[in-house]
Design a protein around this motif. Structure first.
Motif, mmCIF file in Angstrom:
data_model
loop_
_atom_site.group_PDB
_atom_site.id
_atom_site.type_symbol
_atom_site.label_atom_id
_atom_site.label_comp_id
_atom_site.label_asym_id
_atom_site.label_seq_id
_atom_site.Cartn_x
_atom_site.Cartn_y
_atom_site.Cartn_z
ATOM 1 N N ILE A 1 -40.274 52.577 23.886
ATOM 2 C CA ILE A 1 -39.376 52.002 22.887
ATOM 3 C C ILE A 1 -39.342 50.494 23.102
ATOM 4 O O ILE A 1 -39.183 50.025 24.238
ATOM 5 N N ILE A 2 -39.493 49.753 22.011
ATOM 6 C CA ILE A 2 -39.493 48.288 22.085
ATOM 7 C C ILE A 2 -38.143 47.760 21.618
ATOM 8 O O ILE A 2 -37.643 48.154 20.560
ATOM 9 N N VAL A 3 -37.559 46.870 22.402
ATOM 10 C CA VAL A 3 -36.319 46.179 22.036
ATOM 11 C C VAL A 3 -36.578 44.676 22.108
ATOM 12 O O VAL A 3 -37.642 44.243 22.547
ATOM 13 N N THR A 4 -35.619 43.885 21.699
ATOM 14 C CA THR A 4 -35.764 42.429 21.773
ATOM 15 C C THR A 4 -34.635 41.826 22.593
ATOM 16 O O THR A 4 -33.629 42.478 22.872
ATOM 17 N N ASN A 5 -34.801 40.560 22.960
ATOM 18 C CA ASN A 5 -33.694 39.835 23.587
ATOM 19 C C ASN A 5 -33.028 38.898 22.583
ATOM 20 O O ASN A 5 -32.327 37.967 22.956
ATOM 21 N N GLN A 6 -33.249 39.184 21.281
ATOM 22 C CA GLN A 6 -32.566 38.436 20.222
ATOM 23 C C GLN A 6 -31.432 39.268 19.626
ATOM 24 O O GLN A 6 -30.726 38.818 18.732
ATOM 25 N N VAL B 1 -45.708 53.275 14.601
ATOM 26 C CA VAL B 1 -44.435 53.090 15.309
ATOM 27 C C VAL B 1 -43.287 53.082 14.298
ATOM 28 O O VAL B 1 -43.352 52.386 13.282
ATOM 29 N N PHE B 2 -42.247 53.857 14.580
ATOM 30 C CA PHE B 2 -41.061 53.861 13.732
ATOM 31 C C PHE B 2 -40.257 52.580 13.960
ATOM 32 O O PHE B 2 -40.359 51.950 15.023
ATOM 33 N N THR B 3 -39.435 52.212 12.963
ATOM 34 C CA THR B 3 -38.635 50.988 13.073
ATOM 35 C C THR B 3 -37.150 51.287 12.874
ATOM 36 O O THR B 3 -36.772 52.053 11.996
ATOM 37 N N CYS B 4 -36.334 50.651 13.710
ATOM 38 C CA CYS B 4 -34.874 50.710 13.603
ATOM 39 C C CYS B 4 -34.387 49.267 13.469
ATOM 40 O O CYS B 4 -34.475 48.481 14.425
ATOM 41 N N VAL B 5 -33.907 48.913 12.279
ATOM 42 C CA VAL B 5 -33.539 47.533 11.985
ATOM 43 C C VAL B 5 -32.023 47.399 11.997
ATOM 44 O O VAL B 5 -31.316 48.100 11.264
ATOM 45 N N ASP B 6 -31.524 46.486 12.830
ATOM 46 C CA ASP B 6 -30.092 46.175 12.868
ATOM 47 C C ASP B 6 -29.805 45.144 11.784
ATOM 48 O O ASP B 6 -30.162 43.975 11.916
ATOM 49 N N GLY B 7 -29.168 45.591 10.703
ATOM 50 C CA GLY B 7 -28.875 44.705 9.584
ATOM 51 C C GLY B 7 -27.458 44.185 9.559
ATOM 52 O O GLY B 7 -27.032 43.616 8.553
ATOM 53 N N VAL B 8 -26.723 44.356 10.657
ATOM 54 C CA VAL B 8 -25.303 43.991 10.671
ATOM 55 C C VAL B 8 -25.081 42.529 10.308
ATOM 56 O O VAL B 8 -24.155 42.192 9.563
ATOM 57 N N SER B 9 -25.931 41.638 10.807
ATOM 58 C CA SER B 9 -25.728 40.211 10.578
ATOM 59 C C SER B 9 -26.468 39.701 9.350
ATOM 60 O O SER B 9 -26.325 38.532 8.997
ATOM 61 N N TYR B 10 -27.241 40.572 8.710
ATOM 62 C CA TYR B 10 -27.916 40.183 7.468
ATOM 63 C C TYR B 10 -27.178 40.693 6.236
ATOM 64 O O TYR B 10 -27.011 39.967 5.242
ATOM 65 N N ALA B 11 -26.736 41.932 6.270
ATOM 66 C CA ALA B 11 -26.171 42.591 5.094
ATOM 67 C C ALA B 11 -25.011 41.841 4.443
ATOM 68 O O ALA B 11 -24.867 41.895 3.212
ATOM 69 N N PRO B 12 -24.148 41.123 5.182
ATOM 70 C CA PRO B 12 -23.066 40.388 4.518
ATOM 71 C C PRO B 12 -23.562 39.336 3.533
ATOM 72 O O PRO B 12 -22.802 38.882 2.671
ATOM 73 N N HIS B 13 -24.820 38.958 3.651
ATOM 74 C CA HIS B 13 -25.385 37.905 2.815
ATOM 75 C C HIS B 13 -26.243 38.479 1.683
ATOM 76 O O HIS B 13 -26.970 37.739 1.023
ATOM 77 N N CYS C 1 -37.094 48.498 17.813
ATOM 78 C CA CYS C 1 -35.722 48.158 17.416
ATOM 79 C C CYS C 1 -35.591 46.640 17.394
ATOM 80 O O CYS C 1 -35.824 45.987 18.417
ATOM 81 N N PHE C 2 -35.207 46.085 16.254
ATOM 82 C CA PHE C 2 -35.096 44.626 16.161
ATOM 83 C C PHE C 2 -34.045 44.255 15.124
ATOM 84 O O PHE C 2 -33.694 45.056 14.249
ATOM 85 N N PRO C 3 -33.531 43.020 15.188
ATOM 86 C CA PRO C 3 -32.507 42.597 14.232
ATOM 87 C C PRO C 3 -33.123 41.998 12.971
ATOM 88 O O PRO C 3 -34.094 41.241 13.044
ATOM 89 N N HIS C 4 -32.552 42.342 11.828
ATOM 90 C CA HIS C 4 -32.952 41.661 10.592
ATOM 91 C C HIS C 4 -32.540 40.198 10.671
ATOM 92 O O HIS C 4 -33.237 39.312 10.187
ATOM 93 N N CYS C 5 -31.406 39.960 11.322
ATOM 94 C CA CYS C 5 -30.909 38.591 11.517
ATOM 95 C C CYS C 5 -30.152 38.541 12.824
ATOM 96 O O CYS C 5 -29.364 39.440 13.119
ATOM 97 N N SER C 6 -30.366 37.503 13.620
ATOM 98 C CA SER C 6 -29.647 37.338 14.880
ATOM 99 C C SER C 6 -28.189 36.972 14.619
ATOM 100 O O SER C 6 -27.892 36.123 13.780
ATOM 101 N N ASN C 7 -27.286 37.594 15.382
ATOM 102 C CA ASN C 7 -25.857 37.338 15.174
ATOM 103 C C ASN C 7 -25.377 36.038 15.815
ATOM 104 O O ASN C 7 -24.232 35.646 15.621
ATOM 105 N N VAL C 8 -26.242 35.363 16.574
ATOM 106 C CA VAL C 8 -25.878 34.037 17.080
ATOM 107 C C VAL C 8 -26.866 32.956 16.636
ATOM 108 O O VAL C 8 -26.449 31.845 16.302
ATOM 109 N N LEU C 9 -28.153 33.286 16.596
ATOM 110 C CA LEU C 9 -29.134 32.276 16.192
ATOM 111 C C LEU C 9 -29.180 32.106 14.682
ATOM 112 O O LEU C 9 -29.628 31.070 14.191
#
Length: 411
Positions: free
Chosen positions: A118-123, A195-207, A169-177
């Motif tokens: 499983i791949i994660v990011t530090n972003q 490879v399957f993808t799990c996208v964290d859209g929490v910091s993108y979806a409000p926009h 697993c990666f963010p659509h948008c970073s919540n700090v950057l």
């Protein structure tokens, strides 16, 4: 089409609330104001339909119908099928349940199975990083897609990690950057590698809620309380993947895709109130366009309107911040590839500055924002944290001017 900010703000009771008068809200990344449609639906549910849903009597039937309406309408907004939408108490909880499903699935394949990493990011926010990293305790290989010095996730750095991986697993948008990653391109690269993808859209979806089908994400997660709604986590998951993963709900719900990942059951009232998010999108479309499209098409138009308006608001603030030698703006220095979430490294504890801004009626926050790995990689002491300024399309030019003047006075 230029957004009518007066109409927009009229859809949010907070802007006519006396206790919030003259307060400029720049903490939207922590949670947006709720639109009036959500508040109205939540109030009606508690007054008229606060019963066990899906029963044979009228109030119960209406309660269940409202819950179904929320899933159906948000599915149209996101461009997915109705049963591919699942509600949960938060995105953090949804991700944890999802991680347990993958843990069980990968272990059942046996130690000889070759695509187990499983791949994660530090972003990422901790919610889309921690639950996956914990799976290393079960022998699942965790690989880290690391940011470059400027905080960017480079696609060429991902390619070597995809071989032998099962999930990215990666963010659509970073919540700090505030960097908006090219989710569609990343998902295509992952799919080519199987490879399957799990996208964290929490910091993108409000926009602007995205068309998940066009992004190509297998899983897309976001939080309703950051998209003008109640405190719920919403997950879109591709049917084939969702049915392949082990059921995490009650045994008798295993055939029902949305219930497979809500072991505690949904919050009836808040789920029903999420239909108000679609109401709001439709109201914006009707006011500005006055022409017919389906739910997905309306949402795409509103998405683009929101992003265009935010870029207008962002420009003078970016010009100001990039001209200051006393602060370091993390992430992209221009409006390209950026959401209006700005983190400032002050070289000292940021909390006192947030308190000083509060005394000038500027609502914002300071801290690490559950992104300690990101800050550490960017050379920021998580103990000092950053000053985070975030807004959405309902912010006014005058509020941005007030923020710049307040910052200039303090910094």
């Amino acid at each position: 089409m230029h957004m009518d900010t007066g109409f927009v703000r009229a859809q949010f009771p907070a802007f006519s609330e006396p206790s919030l008068r003259d307060q400029a809200f720049f903490e939207n990344a922590g949670g947006s104001f709720a639109c009036r449609y959500v508040i109205w639906r939540l109030n009606r549910f508690f007054k008229e339909r606060k019963v066990q849903p899906y029963g044979p009597y009228a109030a119960s039937d209406l309660a269940g119908s409202e819950m179904d309406e929320a899933g159906q309408r948000l599915a149209r907004v996101l461009g997915v099928m109705p049963d591919e939408i699942a509600f949960g108490p938060s995105t953090t909880a949804n991700t944890y349940v999802l991680a347990q499903a993958f843990r069980q699935w990968l272990r059942e394949e046996g130690p000889s199975a070759h695509k187990r990493a499983i791949i994660v990011t530090n972003q990422d926010h901790e919610a889309n990083s921690g639950p996956w990293r914990r799976l290393a305790q079960d022998g699942i290989e965790i690989r880290e897609w690391r940011m470059r010095e400027d905080g960017h996730l480079a696609l060429e750095d991902l390619e070597p990690l995809l071989e032998g991986a099962r999930l990215l697993c990666f963010p659509h948008c970073s919540n700090v950057l505030g960097e908006v990653n090219d989710a569609a391109l990343i998902c295509r690269s992952a799919r080519r590698a199987g490879v399957f993808t799990c996208v964290d859209g929490v910091s993108y979806a409000p926009h602007g809620l995205p068309n998940v089908a066009k992004l190509g994400a297998d899983i897309y997660l976001f939080s309703a309380y950051k998209t003008y709604g109640p405190h719920q986590g919403i997950m879109a998951i591709r049917r084939e993947l969702g049915m392949a993963l082990p059921n995490q709900g009650h045994s008798f719900n295993g055939h029902h895709l949305p219930k497979r990942f809500t072991p505690a059951g949904p919050d009836h009232a808040q789920t029903a109130a999420c239909a108000g998010i679609a109401d709001y999108i439709d109201a914006l479309y009707k006011h500005h366009m006055r022409a017919g499209r389906d739910g997905t098409g309306r949402a795409e138009v509103v998405h683009d309107m929101m992003r265009a308006r935010e870029e207008e608001l962002l420009a003078p603030l970016l010009d100001y911040l990039t001209s200051k030698n006393s602060v370091r703006l993390l992430g992209p220095q221009t409006g390209e590839r950026r959401a209006p979430t700005l983190a400032l490294d002050l070289g000292a504890p940021a909390a006192p500055v947030a308190r000083r801004l509060a005394r000038q009626s500027i609502m914002c926050a300071a801290g690490d924002f559950y992104a300690g790995r990101t800050l550490t990689a960017m050379g920021v002491d998580p103990e000092n944290g950053v000053l985070r300024l975030s807004f959405t399309h309902y912010t006014t030019d005058a509020e941005v001017d007030r923020l710049i003047k307040a910052l200039d006075h303090i910094l």
